[in-house]
Design an enzyme around this catalytic site. Structure first.
Site, PDB file in Angstrom:
ATOM      1  N   PRO A  11       0.791  -1.227   0.000  1.00 13.09           N
ATOM      2  CG  PRO A  11      -0.941  -1.564   1.532  1.00 13.09           C
ATOM      3  CD  PRO A  11       0.345  -2.173   1.028  1.00 13.09           C
ATOM      4  CG  ASN A  12      -0.339   4.287   1.256  1.00  8.55           C
ATOM      5  OD1 ASN A  12      -1.293   4.866   0.747  1.00  8.55           O
ATOM      6  ND2 ASN A  12      -0.422   3.652   2.411  1.00  8.55           N
ATOM      7  NE  ARG A  19       3.624   6.750   1.837  1.00 14.10           N
ATOM      8  CZ  ARG A  19       3.949   5.538   2.233  1.00 14.10           C
ATOM      9  NH1 ARG A  19       4.621   4.737   1.429  1.00 14.10           N
ATOM     10  NH2 ARG A  19       3.601   5.095   3.401  1.00 14.10           N
ATOM     11  CE1 TYR A  24       8.592   5.344   3.369  1.00  9.72           C
ATOM     12  CE2 TYR A  24       6.983   7.136   3.376  1.00  9.72           C
ATOM     13  CZ  TYR A  24       7.476   5.959   3.916  1.00  9.72           C
ATOM     14  OH  TYR A  24       6.851   5.395   4.997  1.00  9.72           O
ATOM     15  CG  ASN A  75       8.622  -1.510   0.713  1.00  7.23           C
ATOM     16  OD1 ASN A  75       7.979  -1.675   1.759  1.00  7.23           O
ATOM     17  ND2 ASN A  75       9.165  -0.352   0.404  1.00  7.23           N
ATOM     18  CB  ALA A  78       1.173  -0.007   6.420  1.00 10.81           C
ATOM     19  CD  GLU A  99      10.892  -7.155   6.183  1.00 10.48           C
ATOM     20  OE1 GLU A  99      11.246  -8.273   6.661  1.00 10.48           O
ATOM     21  OE2 GLU A  99      10.318  -6.276   6.853  1.00 10.48           O
ATOM     22  CG  HIS A 101      11.088  -1.875   5.336  1.00 10.31           C
ATOM     23  ND1 HIS A 101       9.734  -1.900   5.092  1.00 10.31           N
ATOM     24  CD2 HIS A 101      11.405  -3.042   5.929  1.00 10.31           C
ATOM     25  CE1 HIS A 101       9.254  -3.047   5.533  1.00 10.31           C
ATOM     26  NE2 HIS A 101      10.248  -3.758   6.044  1.00 10.31           N
ATOM     27  NE  ARG A 108       9.276   6.513   9.163  1.00 10.98           N
ATOM     28  CZ  ARG A 108       8.403   6.259   8.178  1.00 10.98           C
ATOM     29  NH1 ARG A 108       8.676   5.312   7.282  1.00 10.98           N
ATOM     30  NH2 ARG A 108       7.280   6.944   8.089  1.00 10.98           N
ATOM     31  NE  ARG A 112       6.233   4.551  10.250  1.00 11.94           N
ATOM     32  CZ  ARG A 112       5.180   4.600   9.423  1.00 11.94           C
ATOM     33  NH1 ARG A 112       4.949   3.623   8.573  1.00 11.94           N
ATOM     34  NH2 ARG A 112       4.353   5.633   9.444  1.00 11.94           N
TER      35      ARG A 112
HETATM   36  C1  DQA Z   1       8.013   1.337   4.295  1.00  5.36           C
HETATM   37  C2  DQA Z   1       7.960   1.549   5.807  1.00  5.36           C
HETATM   38  C3  DQA Z   1       6.581   1.234   6.346  1.00  5.36           C
HETATM   39  O1  DQA Z   1       6.551   1.423   7.751  1.00  5.36           O
HETATM   40  C4  DQA Z   1       5.547   2.137   5.696  1.00  5.36           C
HETATM   41  O2  DQA Z   1       4.258   1.787   6.153  1.00  5.36           O
HETATM   42  C5  DQA Z   1       5.623   2.133   4.214  1.00  5.36           C
HETATM   43  C6  DQA Z   1       6.937   2.114   3.568  1.00  5.36           C
HETATM   44  C7  DQA Z   1       9.376   1.776   3.697  1.00  5.36           C
HETATM   45  O3  DQA Z   1       9.617   1.438   2.557  1.00  5.36           O
HETATM   46  O4  DQA Z   1      10.161   2.459   4.366  1.00  5.36           O
HETATM   47  O5  DQA Z   1       4.622   2.230   3.536  1.00  5.36           O
HETATM   48  O6  DQA Z   1       7.856  -0.048   4.030  1.00  5.36           O
END
Ligand code: DQA
Length: 144
Positions: A11-12, A19, A24, A75, A78, A99, A101, A108, A112
């Protein structure tokens, strides 16, 4: 087994580049795809970069990867922090899982700091910006 590596994004992450760029960065998922494709192609494999805002779609792509992918780079956004469904799906995948991020999640908010996906991941990248995907792709090249 085809030499394709799935790069899954939760998501996102479709808004990457727009964003919260202070967290990011300004690069987009298209940039991620270009960088990872270059590394993968030089090493003789392909990448398939996918993004969804829906947990079930991510689960379905992990199931597809069981048949199609030599490794998964994920990735989960959330979903990292609460999705047992994504963890369970990854536990059905028998090849490497990395994985990624973009941000340094441990610096953070405390919510998280925990990752369900880390219970399955063979390696974890955090805080390298979008270079984390490229580094993960280079690492996968040594594994497959
Ligand atoms: C993320 C970190 C997560 O906590 C967050 O919800 C994201 C992006 C990152 O790439 O740093 O959406 O996975």
């Amino acid at each position: 087994m085809s030499k394709t590596v799935y790069i899954l994004n939760g998501p996102n992450l479709n808004l990457l580049g727009k964003r919260q760029p202070e967290i990011y960065g300004h690069d987009t998922l298209d940039d991620v795809e270009a960088n990872c494709s270059a590394v993968a192609n030089a090493a003789g494999f392909a990448v398939k970069v996918l993004q969804s805002n829906y947990e079930g779609q991510i689960v379905d792509w992990i199931h597809e990867a069981r048949e199609q992918a030599a490794a998964i780079i994920i990735n989960p956004g959330a979903l990292t922090h609460y999705s047992i469904a994504v963890l369970d799906a990854l536990n059905t995948f028998e090849r490497p899982v990395i994985e990624v991020h973009i941000s340094q999640v441990h610096k953070r908010e405390s919510f998280r700091h925990h990752s369900y996906v880390s219970l399955r991941a063979d390696a974890v990248m955090a805080g390298f910006g979008i270079n984390g995907y490229t580094l993960a792709t280079s690492h996968v090249a040594t594994l497959i």
